[in-house]
Design an enzyme around this catalytic site. Sequence first.
Site, PDB file in Angstrom:
ATOM      1  N   ASN A 133       0.672  -1.222   0.062  1.00 37.91           N
ATOM      2  CA  ASN A 133       0.076   0.133  -0.002  1.00 37.91           C
ATOM      3  C   ASN A 133       0.821   1.100   0.086  1.00 37.91           C
ATOM      4  O   ASN A 133       0.459   2.259  -0.676  1.00 37.91           O
ATOM      5  CB  ASN A 133      -0.834  -0.010   1.431  1.00 37.91           C
ATOM      6  CG  ASN A 133      -1.647   1.250   1.281  1.00 37.91           C
ATOM      7  OD1 ASN A 133      -2.461   1.456   0.716  1.00 37.91           O
ATOM      8  ND2 ASN A 133      -1.077   2.177   2.413  1.00 37.91           N
ATOM      9  N   ASP A 194       1.980   6.684   0.149  1.00 35.60           N
ATOM     10  CA  ASP A 194       1.086   5.795  -0.565  1.00 35.60           C
ATOM     11  C   ASP A 194       1.503   5.760  -2.067  1.00 35.60           C
ATOM     12  O   ASP A 194       1.536   6.833  -2.672  1.00 35.60           O
ATOM     13  CB  ASP A 194      -0.513   6.236  -0.279  1.00 35.60           C
ATOM     14  CG  ASP A 194      -1.155   5.648   0.952  1.00 35.60           C
ATOM     15  OD1 ASP A 194      -0.306   5.624   1.879  1.00 35.60           O
ATOM     16  OD2 ASP A 194      -2.418   5.436   1.093  1.00 35.60           O
ATOM     17  N   ASP A 224      -0.807  -6.729   3.578  1.00 35.27           N
ATOM     18  CA  ASP A 224      -0.826  -5.748   4.649  1.00 35.27           C
ATOM     19  C   ASP A 224      -1.758  -4.535   4.108  1.00 35.27           C
ATOM     20  O   ASP A 224      -1.652  -4.193   2.942  1.00 35.27           O
ATOM     21  CB  ASP A 224       0.611  -5.025   5.001  1.00 35.27           C
ATOM     22  CG  ASP A 224       0.478  -4.023   6.059  1.00 35.27           C
ATOM     23  OD1 ASP A 224       0.188  -4.200   7.166  1.00 35.27           O
ATOM     24  OD2 ASP A 224       0.855  -2.866   5.834  1.00 35.27           O
ATOM     25  N   HIS A 228      -6.641  -0.687   2.056  1.00 33.93           N
ATOM     26  CA  HIS A 228      -6.244   0.725   1.975  1.00 33.93           C
ATOM     27  C   HIS A 228      -5.343   1.133   0.678  1.00 33.93           C
ATOM     28  O   HIS A 228      -4.760   2.262   0.525  1.00 33.93           O
ATOM     29  CB  HIS A 228      -5.331   1.097   3.215  1.00 33.93           C
ATOM     30  CG  HIS A 228      -6.085   0.990   4.448  1.00 33.93           C
ATOM     31  ND1 HIS A 228      -7.077   1.900   4.756  1.00 33.93           N
ATOM     32  CD2 HIS A 228      -5.900   0.376   5.481  1.00 33.93           C
ATOM     33  CE1 HIS A 228      -7.391   1.998   5.843  1.00 33.93           C
ATOM     34  NE2 HIS A 228      -6.931   0.787   6.321  1.00 33.93           N
ATOM     35  N   GLU A 269      -5.242  -8.358   5.175  1.00 36.67           N
ATOM     36  CA  GLU A 269      -5.677  -7.725   6.356  1.00 36.67           C
ATOM     37  C   GLU A 269      -6.740  -6.427   6.089  1.00 36.67           C
ATOM     38  O   GLU A 269      -6.513  -5.590   5.171  1.00 36.67           O
ATOM     39  CB  GLU A 269      -4.494  -7.158   6.988  1.00 36.67           C
ATOM     40  CG  GLU A 269      -4.886  -6.193   8.226  1.00 36.67           C
ATOM     41  CD  GLU A 269      -3.616  -5.292   8.484  1.00 36.67           C
ATOM     42  OE1 GLU A 269      -3.763  -4.689   9.723  1.00 36.67           O
ATOM     43  OE2 GLU A 269      -3.041  -4.912   7.756  1.00 36.67           O
TER      44      GLU A 269
END
Length: 517
Positions: A133, A194, A224, A228, A269
Site C-alpha cells: 500500500n 502511499d 498488509d 487501503h 488484512e
Amino acid sequence: MKQHRFILSLATACVALLCGVGNLHAAAPSDTPERPAARSGVWYEIFVRAWYDTDGDGIGDLDGVTAKLDYLKSLGVDGIWLMPINPSPSYHGYDVTDYRQIHPQYGTLADFRQLTDAAHARGIRVIMDLVVNHTSDQHPWFLAARDPADPHHAWYTWAGPRAQLAATSATGGPAWHALGKQHYLGTFTGAMPDLDFDTPAVREAIDDIGRYWLAQGADGFRLDAAQHVYYDFATQTDDPAVLRKNLQWWTSFHQAMKQADPDVYLIGEVTREQPSELEPWFGPLDAVFDFPLASQLIASAREERTGTLGALLGRIAAAIPTGQDAPFLSNHDQERVMSQLDGHAQHMRTAAAMLLTLPGEAFIYYGEELGMRGTKPDPDLREPMRWHRKRSGTGESRWKRFSAGDSAEVSVDAQQDDAHSLLAWYRMLIDWRRELPVLRKGALSVPEVTNPHLAVWELSDGGDHALVVHNLSHQAQTLSLAGALARFNQVHLTSQPDARIVAGQLHLPAYASAVLE
C-alpha cells in the site's frame, strides 16, 4: 513442481504429525486417503526479530526460524507467516526500502531459500508479509519521486490544487504530508507514502515483486493494509466505488500470482466489523482475517458466556465460503490474548479451544501457545519469544527488554515436556484438526441452545458430521441431545476424560471441550 515437492514432503512427515500430544479420546488410524496428507490448517505468525538468534547479535534471524522448524512441526502447524523481512529503517519493517532483498539483520536471500526448502521438507508452507500500500519515504522510488519531472513522481499520490490538506486519513491521522511546496498522501504516517495504483507502472512493479518471491520459494503472502490501496480518507469508509477499485486490483494481482504458482495463498488484512463486510473479498483473495470473530471469542471466554457468539457464527456461515475463514485471537497489533484475559489460564484454554475447533485456516501469534502477555505500545506486543527459563539462554532474542513480567514458566523449556501445560493444550487441539478434517473444512451451522455457558456448533463435510461443544463456565454443564442433536451419540474427542453422554445428556466438566459424532 513446487507443489509436487510440497505434497511429497508433507506425506513423508505425516508419521510425526499423527503422534500428537494430548489426544485423550481418539479414534484408531484409518486407511482413508485423507490420513497420509492430514493437515491442521493452522498457521503461525512470526516476528523474525523476536524469534531466535543464531549469530549472537541479539536479533532474531531467518536461520533462527530454520533452526526452530522442528518446534513448529511438533506444535502441529503446517504454515508460517513471516512479518516483514525486507530492508527497512524501522524495527517492525512495515516501511520497505527494497522489495527484493532481505533485511541485513535477518540474513540473506540464500538464508531465505534455505528456510523455505527446510520448511517444505517438513510439510510447512511459508508466506511473507507483502507491504505494498505504501513504501518507506527512504525508498529509492520515493526519493526519485520528489522531482516532479521524474517518472516515479506518478508512482505516488500528490495533492492537487483542490485537495483538502487538513483531511483525516482512513486510519485517523493526517492524510496529507508536506514536502517543500508539495503534499503527498500517507494514509498511515508521513514516513509511509502511499503508492498510486492507478499508475500502470506501479501495478507492473508489484506483480513483478510477487512473482520474484514466489520464485524464491515463498508460498504466498499476507497482504498488509489490503483495503487501503484505495481506501485513503475517513470519508471513504463505506464508499462502494472505493471497495470496487480495491477488489479489482487484488483480483488482478491474484490472477498474476496464480499464473506464477497455481497453489499460491493470499490472505489480506481487512479490518472490518461485520462478516458481511468481509464477504466481497473472497475470490479476489483466498482469505481475510476474521477480526469480528477474534473479539467475540475472547469476550466469550472472559465472560464465560456465549453472548452474541452464536449469532455472529451464523452470519459468518452465511457470508464466508466454507473452509475459507481465517480465525485468530490476536496479532502483532493487538494486546496479547493472555493480557486481554487478565492472566486467567482457564479462559486462555477456552479461547484456544474455540479457535482451533472452528473451520478454516486458523492463525496463532508466536508465544500465544505459551501464554505470553503483552500490552500497548506496539513494541511490547512483539517481545522476544521465550525459549528458556532464563532470558539469557542460547538463541534468546534481545532486541528489547521484557515488559510483561512473565515468569520462567512461560517458556518452551518449562512447558515442552509438561503434559498439562498450555503448550500441550495447543498441541492437543491442533492434533484434533488432523484427526477430524471436518473441524477445519466443514460447513458451519449453529443449533439453538438455551444454556448461555455452552458454545455449540455443528460442522458437516459430505458424510462427516461433528458437534463441537465448549463449556465456557467454571461449573459443570449439561446439554440435552434431543431433536436434531440426537444423532450425536458418541464423544469422539474430549479435553477432559470425565466428559460423557448419559441418557441423552452430554455432561461436561468445567472448562471442558468435546467433539461428538
